[in-house]
Design a protein around this motif. Structure first.
Motif, PDB file in Angstrom:
ATOM      1  N   PHE A   1       0.824  -1.200   0.000  1.00 35.87           N
ATOM      2  CA  PHE A   1       0.000   0.000   0.000  1.00 35.87           C
ATOM      3  C   PHE A   1       0.857   1.248   0.000  1.00 35.87           C
ATOM      4  O   PHE A   1       2.022   1.216   0.421  1.00 35.87           O
ATOM      5  N   GLN A   2       0.263   2.314  -0.479  1.00 36.44           N
ATOM      6  CA  GLN A   2       0.950   3.600  -0.542  1.00 36.44           C
ATOM      7  C   GLN A   2       0.317   4.534   0.488  1.00 36.44           C
ATOM      8  O   GLN A   2      -0.882   4.773   0.463  1.00 36.44           O
ATOM      9  N   GLY A   3       1.138   5.032   1.410  1.00 31.46           N
ATOM     10  CA  GLY A   3       0.640   5.978   2.403  1.00 31.46           C
ATOM     11  C   GLY A   3       1.027   7.398   2.057  1.00 31.46           C
ATOM     12  O   GLY A   3       1.452   7.684   0.946  1.00 31.46           O
TER      13      GLY A   3
ATOM     14  N   GLU B   1     -14.224  12.047   3.587  1.00 30.35           N
ATOM     15  CA  GLU B   1     -14.221  11.439   2.262  1.00 30.35           C
ATOM     16  C   GLU B   1     -12.869  11.747   1.638  1.00 30.35           C
ATOM     17  O   GLU B   1     -12.435  12.899   1.644  1.00 30.35           O
ATOM     18  N   ARG B   2     -12.205  10.724   1.140  1.00 29.35           N
ATOM     19  CA  ARG B   2     -10.878  10.976   0.582  1.00 29.35           C
ATOM     20  C   ARG B   2     -10.696  10.175  -0.695  1.00 29.35           C
ATOM     21  O   ARG B   2     -11.033   8.994  -0.745  1.00 29.35           O
ATOM     22  N   VAL B   3     -10.160  10.825  -1.718  1.00 27.99           N
ATOM     23  CA  VAL B   3      -9.862  10.120  -2.959  1.00 27.99           C
ATOM     24  C   VAL B   3      -8.437   9.606  -2.878  1.00 27.99           C
ATOM     25  O   VAL B   3      -7.481  10.368  -2.767  1.00 27.99           O
ATOM     26  N   LEU B   4      -8.314   8.274  -2.864  1.00 30.12           N
ATOM     27  CA  LEU B   4      -7.019   7.622  -2.785  1.00 30.12           C
ATOM     28  C   LEU B   4      -6.688   7.046  -4.155  1.00 30.12           C
ATOM     29  O   LEU B   4      -7.478   7.162  -5.091  1.00 30.12           O
ATOM     30  N   ILE B   5      -5.535   6.432  -4.249  1.00 30.85           N
ATOM     31  CA  ILE B   5      -5.106   5.858  -5.529  1.00 30.85           C
ATOM     32  C   ILE B   5      -6.168   4.901  -6.073  1.00 30.85           C
ATOM     33  O   ILE B   5      -6.434   4.846  -7.265  1.00 30.85           O
TER      34      ILE B   5
ATOM     35  N   SER C   1     -14.476  -3.834  -5.817  1.00 22.20           N
ATOM     36  CA  SER C   1     -13.165  -4.475  -5.688  1.00 22.20           C
ATOM     37  C   SER C   1     -12.391  -3.997  -4.464  1.00 22.20           C
ATOM     38  O   SER C   1     -11.405  -4.603  -4.072  1.00 22.20           O
ATOM     39  N   GLN C   2     -12.840  -2.887  -3.850  1.00 24.63           N
ATOM     40  CA  GLN C   2     -12.121  -2.310  -2.708  1.00 24.63           C
ATOM     41  C   GLN C   2     -12.815  -2.590  -1.373  1.00 24.63           C
ATOM     42  O   GLN C   2     -12.328  -2.200  -0.312  1.00 24.63           O
ATOM     43  N   LYS C   3     -13.968  -3.263  -1.435  1.00 24.14           N
ATOM     44  CA  LYS C   3     -14.784  -3.456  -0.229  1.00 24.14           C
ATOM     45  C   LYS C   3     -14.077  -4.237   0.873  1.00 24.14           C
ATOM     46  O   LYS C   3     -14.389  -4.086   2.050  1.00 24.14           O
ATOM     47  N   TYR C   4     -13.150  -5.089   0.486  1.00 24.31           N
ATOM     48  CA  TYR C   4     -12.466  -5.907   1.497  1.00 24.31           C
ATOM     49  C   TYR C   4     -11.702  -5.070   2.511  1.00 24.31           C
ATOM     50  O   TYR C   4     -11.388  -5.522   3.602  1.00 24.31           O
ATOM     51  N   LYS C   5     -11.420  -3.806   2.156  1.00 24.34           N
ATOM     52  CA  LYS C   5     -10.635  -2.954   3.050  1.00 24.34           C
ATOM     53  C   LYS C   5     -11.474  -2.313   4.154  1.00 24.34           C
ATOM     54  O   LYS C   5     -10.927  -1.741   5.097  1.00 24.34           O
ATOM     55  N   GLU C   6     -12.788  -2.408   4.037  1.00 24.33           N
ATOM     56  CA  GLU C   6     -13.648  -1.746   5.027  1.00 24.33           C
ATOM     57  C   GLU C   6     -13.377  -2.306   6.423  1.00 24.33           C
ATOM     58  O   GLU C   6     -13.343  -3.524   6.615  1.00 24.33           O
ATOM     59  N   GLY C   7     -13.177  -1.424   7.380  1.00 27.51           N
ATOM     60  CA  GLY C   7     -12.896  -1.835   8.754  1.00 27.51           C
ATOM     61  C   GLY C   7     -11.435  -2.160   9.004  1.00 27.51           C
ATOM     62  O   GLY C   7     -11.074  -2.514  10.118  1.00 27.51           O
TER      63      GLY C   7
END
Ligand SMILES: [Zn+2]
Length: 111
Positions: free
Chosen positions: A35-37, A58-62, A91-97
């Protein structure tokens, strides 16, 4: 300050806050290292300890738009990363929580 207690991690390989050396996360809880921080490489964790959460943003990430909260060390208030509250793309839902910790702000202990 809302600081009620601190939790110590007991695993062999622990990430600590670089500025105050408080336990932050166990290596066993890393989901991804890719991941990119804000400060370079960052790791995705399924759980962290001794952190306090900032306001919802709300943040727009890569990887697109996400609802996130900044993550601070509960001991020294150093910014450590962020928490994913909500992802909008399937495709990004797995990151929730889950939690991002910046490698730059971490110390490795015991390895
Ligand atoms: Zn700290």
């Amino acid at each position: 300050m809302g600081r009620l207690f601190t939790e110590s991690l007991t695993g062999p390989r622990i990430f600590k806050c670089k500025s105050c050396k408080m336990d932050s996360a166990s290596r066993d809880d890393i989901v991804s290292k890719n991941f990119q921080g804000r400060f370079g490489r960052a790791y995705l964790f399924r759980s962290v300890v001794n952190v306090s959460l900032g306001p919802t943003e709300e943040r727009v990430l890569i990887s697109g738009l996400h609802t996130v909260k900044d993550l601070h060390c509960s001991s020294c208030q150093q910014l450590l990363g962020w928490k994913y509250e909500k992802a909008y793309e399937e495709s990004q839902k797995y990151k929730e929580g889950m939690y991002i910790l910046e490698k730059e702000r971490m110390l490795k202990s015991g390895w």
